[in-house]
Write a protein that holds these residues in place. Structure first.
Motif, PDB file in Angstrom:
ATOM      1  N   ALA A  67      -4.522  18.608   9.691  1.00 47.59           N
ATOM      2  CA  ALA A  67      -4.380  17.047   9.411  1.00 47.59           C
ATOM      3  C   ALA A  67      -2.856  16.575   9.111  1.00 47.59           C
ATOM      4  O   ALA A  67      -2.417  15.466   9.712  1.00 47.59           O
ATOM      5  CB  ALA A  67      -5.311  16.548   8.157  1.00 47.59           C
ATOM      6  N   ALA A  68      -2.070  17.585   8.536  1.00 44.35           N
ATOM      7  CA  ALA A  68      -0.786  17.358   8.194  1.00 44.35           C
ATOM      8  C   ALA A  68       0.090  17.394   9.260  1.00 44.35           C
ATOM      9  O   ALA A  68       0.812  16.417   9.848  1.00 44.35           O
ATOM     10  CB  ALA A  68      -0.030  18.134   7.141  1.00 44.35           C
TER      11      ALA A  68
ATOM     12  N   ALA B 280      -3.784   8.148  -3.335  1.00 41.95           N
ATOM     13  CA  ALA B 280      -2.415   8.013  -2.653  1.00 41.95           C
ATOM     14  C   ALA B 280      -2.566   7.985  -1.040  1.00 41.95           C
ATOM     15  O   ALA B 280      -2.028   7.578  -0.347  1.00 41.95           O
ATOM     16  CB  ALA B 280      -1.321   9.255  -2.811  1.00 41.95           C
ATOM     17  N   GLU B 281      -3.767   9.210  -0.934  1.00 40.67           N
ATOM     18  CA  GLU B 281      -3.847   9.192   0.818  1.00 40.67           C
ATOM     19  C   GLU B 281      -4.530   8.048   1.286  1.00 40.67           C
ATOM     20  O   GLU B 281      -4.277   7.258   2.280  1.00 40.67           O
ATOM     21  CB  GLU B 281      -4.852  10.255   0.907  1.00 40.67           C
ATOM     22  CG  GLU B 281      -5.416  10.638   2.403  1.00 40.67           C
ATOM     23  CD  GLU B 281      -6.137  11.600   2.556  1.00 40.67           C
ATOM     24  OE1 GLU B 281      -6.691  12.086   3.805  1.00 40.67           O
ATOM     25  OE2 GLU B 281      -6.309  12.545   1.622  1.00 40.67           O
ATOM     26  N   GLU B 282      -5.425   7.444   0.535  1.00 39.66           N
ATOM     27  CA  GLU B 282      -6.150   6.055   0.854  1.00 39.66           C
ATOM     28  C   GLU B 282      -4.931   5.033   1.063  1.00 39.66           C
ATOM     29  O   GLU B 282      -5.175   4.421   1.988  1.00 39.66           O
ATOM     30  CB  GLU B 282      -7.203   5.833  -0.230  1.00 39.66           C
ATOM     31  CG  GLU B 282      -7.940   4.519  -0.016  1.00 39.66           C
ATOM     32  CD  GLU B 282      -8.754   3.989  -1.028  1.00 39.66           C
ATOM     33  OE1 GLU B 282      -9.433   2.828  -1.030  1.00 39.66           O
ATOM     34  OE2 GLU B 282      -9.168   4.769  -1.797  1.00 39.66           O
ATOM     35  N   HIS B 283      -4.079   4.914   0.193  1.00 40.58           N
ATOM     36  CA  HIS B 283      -3.175   3.858   0.570  1.00 40.58           C
ATOM     37  C   HIS B 283      -2.242   3.991   1.632  1.00 40.58           C
ATOM     38  O   HIS B 283      -1.772   3.104   2.355  1.00 40.58           O
ATOM     39  CB  HIS B 283      -2.384   3.643  -1.055  1.00 40.58           C
ATOM     40  CG  HIS B 283      -3.186   2.921  -2.026  1.00 40.58           C
ATOM     41  ND1 HIS B 283      -3.362   1.723  -2.027  1.00 40.58           N
ATOM     42  CD2 HIS B 283      -3.191   3.297  -3.265  1.00 40.58           C
ATOM     43  CE1 HIS B 283      -3.926   1.430  -3.315  1.00 40.58           C
ATOM     44  NE2 HIS B 283      -3.785   2.311  -4.076  1.00 40.58           N
ATOM     45  N   TYR B 284      -1.979   5.309   1.678  1.00 41.93           N
ATOM     46  CA  TYR B 284      -1.019   5.563   2.734  1.00 41.93           C
ATOM     47  C   TYR B 284      -1.861   5.126   4.273  1.00 41.93           C
ATOM     48  O   TYR B 284      -1.286   4.792   5.000  1.00 41.93           O
ATOM     49  CB  TYR B 284      -0.453   6.982   2.967  1.00 41.93           C
ATOM     50  CG  TYR B 284       0.400   7.353   1.888  1.00 41.93           C
ATOM     51  CD1 TYR B 284       1.252   6.476   1.337  1.00 41.93           C
ATOM     52  CD2 TYR B 284       0.395   8.813   1.522  1.00 41.93           C
ATOM     53  CE1 TYR B 284       2.292   7.041   0.453  1.00 41.93           C
ATOM     54  CE2 TYR B 284       1.484   9.009   0.447  1.00 41.93           C
ATOM     55  CZ  TYR B 284       2.190   8.285   0.038  1.00 41.93           C
ATOM     56  OH  TYR B 284       3.246   8.673  -0.987  1.00 41.93           O
TER      57      TYR B 284
ATOM     58  N   HIS C 259       0.817  -1.357   0.053  1.00 37.06           N
ATOM     59  CA  HIS C 259      -0.056   0.091  -0.060  1.00 37.06           C
ATOM     60  C   HIS C 259       0.955   1.247  -0.115  1.00 37.06           C
ATOM     61  O   HIS C 259       0.426   2.371  -0.617  1.00 37.06           O
ATOM     62  CB  HIS C 259      -0.820   0.174   1.033  1.00 37.06           C
ATOM     63  CG  HIS C 259      -2.208  -0.629   0.937  1.00 37.06           C
ATOM     64  ND1 HIS C 259      -3.172  -0.307   0.001  1.00 37.06           N
ATOM     65  CD2 HIS C 259      -2.778  -1.820   1.706  1.00 37.06           C
ATOM     66  CE1 HIS C 259      -4.231  -1.190   0.134  1.00 37.06           C
ATOM     67  NE2 HIS C 259      -3.845  -2.168   0.890  1.00 37.06           N
ATOM     68  N   ARG C 260       1.971   1.179   1.092  1.00 31.79           N
ATOM     69  CA  ARG C 260       2.805   2.415   0.881  1.00 31.79           C
ATOM     70  C   ARG C 260       3.132   2.565  -0.655  1.00 31.79           C
ATOM     71  O   ARG C 260       3.239   3.780  -1.121  1.00 31.79           O
ATOM     72  CB  ARG C 260       4.018   2.179   1.525  1.00 31.79           C
ATOM     73  CG  ARG C 260       5.296   3.273   1.533  1.00 31.79           C
ATOM     74  CD  ARG C 260       6.410   2.729   2.399  1.00 31.79           C
ATOM     75  NE  ARG C 260       7.362   3.749   2.189  1.00 31.79           N
ATOM     76  CZ  ARG C 260       8.241   3.804   1.291  1.00 31.79           C
ATOM     77  NH1 ARG C 260       8.281   2.998   0.184  1.00 31.79           N
ATOM     78  NH2 ARG C 260       9.292   4.788   1.198  1.00 31.79           N
TER      79      ARG C 260
ATOM     80  N   LEU D  50       5.452  10.707   4.800  1.00 33.38           N
ATOM     81  CA  LEU D  50       4.868  10.774   3.552  1.00 33.38           C
ATOM     82  C   LEU D  50       3.305  11.424   3.498  1.00 33.38           C
ATOM     83  O   LEU D  50       2.957  12.223   2.637  1.00 33.38           O
ATOM     84  CB  LEU D  50       4.698   9.402   3.000  1.00 33.38           C
ATOM     85  CG  LEU D  50       6.150   8.811   2.495  1.00 33.38           C
ATOM     86  CD1 LEU D  50       5.913   7.331   2.082  1.00 33.38           C
ATOM     87  CD2 LEU D  50       7.000   9.762   1.285  1.00 33.38           C
ATOM     88  N   LEU D  51       2.593  11.031   4.449  1.00 36.14           N
ATOM     89  CA  LEU D  51       1.210  11.219   4.620  1.00 36.14           C
ATOM     90  C   LEU D  51       0.955  12.772   4.768  1.00 36.14           C
ATOM     91  O   LEU D  51       0.440  13.663   4.383  1.00 36.14           O
ATOM     92  CB  LEU D  51       0.416  10.533   5.453  1.00 36.14           C
ATOM     93  CG  LEU D  51      -0.962  10.819   5.706  1.00 36.14           C
ATOM     94  CD1 LEU D  51      -1.927  10.853   4.645  1.00 36.14           C
ATOM     95  CD2 LEU D  51      -1.545   9.893   6.680  1.00 36.14           C
ATOM     96  N   GLY D  52       2.005  13.157   5.851  1.00 35.66           N
ATOM     97  CA  GLY D  52       1.891  14.716   6.277  1.00 35.66           C
ATOM     98  C   GLY D  52       2.187  15.580   5.154  1.00 35.66           C
ATOM     99  O   GLY D  52       1.445  16.709   4.855  1.00 35.66           O
TER     100      GLY D  52
END
Length: 461
Positions: free
Chosen positions: A418-419, A379-383, A363-364, A405-407
């Motif tokens: 959120a970040a 991308a956000e969903e996979h992270y 997923h990453r 990565l998500l941030g």
């Protein structure tokens, strides 16, 4: 040893078959009265007495004491060696069939040591097949059989249990098993070099995955210091393969690659195919970290081919994630996505257990591919999915990287709060570098390390 009455009947039968009187059997070391008492089952003979009587009767001590012909035990031990060779150089499935037959034979003959060896072999076969619960059960059964043996004798089943838990994503419990054994060996004055090198090498991987780089480096230093005292070249090669991970974490890519090259030479010579595949895998990873992507792809494809041929399911999946990341960095996005998608299909174990760790990595990677192709929502969903999967394993280094990565993704989208939450979560996983939640580090060994610890250059042993 059988009960005195059974031994007595056996001595009497063999004496009669050979036409000997009690006096002829007893002299010159014992009396006829002693032989009479022994044959009546009224005394438990010592090992010395039984060895003397066995010599007079033309048989073995083992047969006299247990009724078991000595050649059967010898043949079983030779067959164990053959099964271990099959596992190392051939098919794990074929080796498992051999080990199961040998386990039954050892149980019939009442040979606990050989039963333990057969169980260890079955555990190694199950690890290669990805049957982690089965592997842990075999290793635990072997450890129980060896419960009365010195701790160094139990190092292999302990290490096997730890590897099974590590592959299942239970990093902290794997560390607990290994650290406890290391502590007991060093604190109890049982610092057997081979057992310690085996355990120190095994603990490096989970330490690095948990972000405990200082502990990993210390374990590598101790293993390297002990290596010259180890006579098993395969064990030393395995140690160098793990030590390469600490070199890489310290940015010493050349040292890591040299260490892996040495290990590969030994594995080729001994025809240890799975271990050789792991070396190709690790060298590919080192080359990828160094930016040598074409060479990395070549090494990882070779490792994948070798592991797939041996049906080493879990290891093959791990290599595929590494290979897909190299393909992504080469701009071959479709090929990379296709390679890892199999890990996320229903029935691939992506939700829990060993599949969770590999699915988190998949997923990453899919998140990175989506992000680089401008698909930020995907991308956000996979992270987020990767975070949920990896939180179960305690892989702090991977979790901190995912939070970063998500941030970064959320910050670029203007979602500042959120970040910040993602960054704070990542900092929590990095709050105590070089430590775990297990308490103090393992006890230091009683011996003095040399002033200069050898690096992965000249091959010890």
């Amino acid at each position: 040893m059988d009960e005195p009455a059974e031994i007595g009947r056996r001595v009497q039968r063999l004496r009669a078959e050979r036409g000997l009187t009690q006096r002829q059997l007893a002299e010159p070391s014992y009396t006829p009265a002693y032989v009479s008492t022994l044959e009546a089952g009224k005394v438990r003979p010592s090992e010395t007495a039984l060895r003397f009587l066995a010599g007079r009767l033309g048989t073995s001590y083992e047969e006299l004491a247990t009724g078991r012909p000595a050649h059967l035990a010898t043949e079983l031990r030779l067959a164990l060696t053959d099964a271990q060779r099959t596992l190392a150089t051939g098919s794990a499935e074929e080796a498992a069939v051999q080990f199961r037959a040998l386990l039954a034979g050892a149980e019939r003959l009442g040979l606990p040591g050989e039963r333990a060896e057969a169980l260890l072999g079955l555990g190694d076969c199950a690890l290669e097949a990805g049957e982690l619960a089965e592997a842990a059960g075999h290793f635990e059964a072997a450890e129980l059989l060896l419960a009365d043996e010195p701790l160094p004798r139990r190092a292999r089943p302990i290490r096997g249990r730890a590897v099974a838990h590590l592959l299942a994503g239970e990093l902290r419990y794997a560390c607990y098993l290994l650290e406890s054994a290391i502590d007991a060996l060093n604190a109890g004055g049982l610092g057997d070099p081979e057992a310690l090198v085996l355990l120190y090498s095994a603990v490096i991987g989970p330490y690095i995955d948990m972000g405990a780089h200082a502990r990993a480096a210390h374990a590598a230093e101790l293993a390297l210091a002990l290596a010259p005292q180890v006579g098993d070249p395969a064990l030393v090669a395995g140690m160098h393969r793990q030590v390469a991970r600490t070199f890489l974490a310290e940015g010493r890519a050349a040292d890591a690659d040299a260490s892996l090259a040495k290990a590969q030479a030994v594995y080729r010579q001994l025809r240890l195919r799975t271990d050789l595949a792991h070396c190709h895998w690790m060298r590919g990873y080192v080359q990828a970290q160094h930016g040598e992507l074409v060479a990395a792809e070549r090494e990882l494809r070779l490792a994948r081919e070798m592991l797939a041929a041996r049906r080493a399911v879990l290891y093959t999946a791990q290599v595929e994630v590494e290979l897909a990341d190299v393909l992504r960095r080469l701009g071959r996005y479709e090929e990379a996505a296709e390679l890892v998608s199999g890990l996320l299909e229903p029935g691939a174990g992506a939700g829990s257990g060993p599949g969770a760790v590999h699915a988190g990595g998949a997923h990453r990677l899919l998140g990175l591919i989506a992000q680089e192709r401008g698909r930020t929502e995907a991308a956000e969903e996979h992270y987020v999915r990767a975070l949920a999967l990896l939180e179960r394993s305690g892989a702090s280094g991977d979790l901190a990287d995912l939070c970063r990565l998500l941030g970064d993704l959320l910050r670029r989208e203007g979602r500042t709060e959120a970040a910040l939450d993602a960054y704070r979560t990542g900092l929590g996983h990095r709050s105590a570098p070089g430590t775990t939640t297990l308490g103090p580090a393992p006890t230091a060994p009683a011996f003095q390390l040399p002033a200069t610890t050898p690096q992965a250059g000249p091959w010890p042993g």
